[in-house]
Design an enzyme around this catalytic site. Structure first.
Site, PDB file in Angstrom:
ATOM      1  N   THR A   8      -0.417   3.537  -0.889  1.00 34.49           N
ATOM      2  CA  THR A   8      -1.511   3.707  -0.680  1.00 34.49           C
ATOM      3  C   THR A   8      -1.496   1.693  -0.229  1.00 34.49           C
ATOM      4  O   THR A   8       0.151   1.380  -1.472  1.00 34.49           O
ATOM      5  CB  THR A   8      -2.698   2.935  -1.345  1.00 34.49           C
ATOM      6  OG1 THR A   8      -2.728   4.591  -1.788  1.00 34.49           O
ATOM      7  CG2 THR A   8      -3.650   2.699  -0.561  1.00 34.49           C
ATOM      8  N   GLY A  67      -3.175   7.405  -6.163  1.00 33.87           N
ATOM      9  CA  GLY A  67      -4.290   7.971  -6.057  1.00 33.87           C
ATOM     10  C   GLY A  67      -5.251   8.128  -7.154  1.00 33.87           C
ATOM     11  O   GLY A  67      -6.062   7.596  -7.373  1.00 33.87           O
TER      12      GLY A  67
END
Length: 525
Positions: free
Chosen positions: A339, A422
């Site tokens: 991410t 995550g």
């Protein structure tokens, strides 16, 4: 590896890549506001951090408009295709993690750029995308992070994607020029044609035609009907701050639940970095994850009882259930970790906290249609169990890990923070905020201190507590004795993610901290 915080009197940009931070700073210098600069950072990251994020992925945005005096959320996550259902995977235990059949949700990134600029920006999309197009067409120095991730995941790339990221069959060395001609052309089409060029025009056609040729399920109607959504944030009060998160399908409420639990404890009597500190944070996270895993999916398909989950009385019950000397028995499901988080604050008081992703590194590993757009595999987290709350259904958003955060004081932004990872996102966010509010750390100190990640982002469910090596051995031994399955890793291990923070003090000074584990930079003046 310790960095010094960067302080500015008017502006601040933080991101996991210095070229993306520079792109945002350039827009601010040209007269753009925080919203223009945030889209410039986002689009630049889609080029210079292509293994983590890109046009084929999703994004969530927390925005504060000084004119409106309120925080808003843009949910830029995509839905599964109309023709995507469990029957497509009959006889399989799960949706494949890689390949074109893992790319089952429409990318929401380009739509989110249009939404943020249309509502709050002052510059045209073409001008905001200039840096991204230049980096893609002219090349940029390959980052160590991209190089390392290509070594790890290069085998998962389709031939078309491999030709982009391993040109000539070779992974470019760190510092070597890396060019993405196809992506540059796609970005140029988007810049001139706007979001419809991506969702209804030649980009959508090329992607969907390419997917059809290789057995994919998304079609042009899926792209044409995509629309993200503006909505109100969810929040909780914590020690004089109002902490905002994106509502479901984001996991943001898990971070708020953890804070509500921790509010019941007196940190003045808990030394930072002690057994008590780490144990308490881990157990608070576990308690919030139990509820998250039971209910989180697209709220249009299943009711999510946020009023109960964010109730302070319920938090008190969860806090009372935490044993001070024993780890709770709970396993974590893998949720991906790759991410890119960034944030921008401008001189007018506007603020943007945002995060974007392809889910796994390099997402699905496919880049169809000669577009240079690497498609996410976010939808592979859907379950094929019809009884599961996050079961796969057509035109549905999946359980989403992306959760940008913003803490406001007296109605104005005070701390913008977030991280890659995550399962790690609510955990690291909780570390950052408690370090700043309870122990007086500045953003860079909060980011630099050792981190943990409970659970696993890959593989089988686990109770493993991964802790960076700078935590004292005596503390690790106490954690293990309490039943935590401790695994010690390197001092600044990439498993801990890439976290970044902007704080705004009572004088209005902006302080930025970026993670020493990545290639980022804080730029402010």
């Amino acid at each position: 590896m310790i960095k010094r915080p960067v302080t500015g009197t008017k502006t601040m940009v933080v991101s996991p890549h210095y070229l993306a931070s520079a792109a945002g700073a350039r827009i601010l210098q040209k007269g753009g506001n925080a919203f223009d600069a945030a889209v410039a950072v986002s689009s630049a990251l889609a080029v210079v951090y292509p293994h983590m994020t890109g046009l084929g992925g999703d994004a969530f945005w927390l925005t504060y408009s000084a004119d409106e005096g309120r925080v808003q959320v843009y949910n830029g996550s995509g839905r599964s295709g109309y023709g995507v259902h469990r029957g497509r995977y009959a006889g399989e235990a799960a949706i494949p993690r890689r390949g074109v059949r893992s790319a089952v949700t429409v990318p929401g990134m380009a739509d989110s750029w249009d939404a943020v600029l249309s509502r709050y920006g002052r510059l045209p999309l073409a001008e905001v995308l200039e840096a991204a197009i230049d980096y893609a067409a002219g090349g940029f120095p390959m980052s160590p992070d991209q190089h390392g991730n290509t070594i790890l995941a290069g085998a998962a790339l389709s031939p078309e994607a491999a030709a982009i990221y391993m040109p000539g069959g070779r992974i470019p060395r760190p510092g070597e020029k890396f060019v993405q001609k196809e992506l540059a052309r796609t970005l140029s089409i988007l810049a001139s044609g706007g979001r419809d060029a991506f969702y209804k025009g030649e980009i959508a056609k090329a992607i969907c035609d390419g997917m059809a040729e290789s057995g994919g399920y998304l079609i042009r109607e899926d792209f044409a009907d995509h629309q993200g959504s503006w909505c109100d944030p969810i929040s909780t009060d914590y020690h004089g701050y109002t902490v905002f998160q994106a509502p479901p399908n984001s996991q943001g409420f898990a971070g708020l639940m953890a804070l509500n639990i921790l509010e019941r404890f007196n940190f003045a009597g808990i030394p930072h970095g002690s057994y008590e500190y780490y144990h308490l944070l881990v157990e608070a996270i576990k308690a919030s994850f139990r509820d998250r895993d039971a209910v989180l999916t697209d709220p249009e398909f299943n009711e999510i009882p946020l009023d109960r989950l964010l109730d302070k009385t319920y938090a008190a019950e969860l806090a009372a259930s935490i044993s001070p000397s024993r780890a709770a028995d709970l396993a974590s499901e893998p949720t991906g970790r790759d991410t890119a988080y960034a944030a921008v604050v401008d001189a007018e008081g506007n603020a943007v906290s945002f995060i974007q992703s392809l889910y796994f590194e390099f997402g699905s590993g496919t880049a169809p249609g000669g577009t240079g757009v690497l498609l996410q595999n976010r939808g592979s987290f859907f379950s094929l169990d019809p009884a599961a709350v996050n079961t796969l259904e057509p035109h549905k958003r999946t359980f989403h890990t992306l959760m940008p955060a913003m803490a406001c004081r007296d109605g104005k932004p005070a701390i913008l923070y977030g991280t890659q990872g995550g399962e790690g996102q609510p955990q690291t966010q909780t570390l950052l905020l408690t370090r700043m509010l309870h122990y007086g750390m500045n953003p860079q100190q909060a980011v630099d201190e050792p981190r943990f990640v409970w659970g696993r982002t890959w593989g089988e469910p686990t109770q493993e507590l991964t802790v960076e090596g700078r935590v004292e051995d005596e503390v690790l031994e106490e954690l293990a004795a309490a039943g935590h399955k401790v695994r010690k890793v390197a001092d600044y291990d990439g498993l801990a993610g890439h976290a970044h923070v902007i704080s705004i003090d009572d004088n209005g000074y902006r302080s930025g901290g970026t993670d020493p584990r990545c290639d980022g930079a804080a730029i402010g003046w």
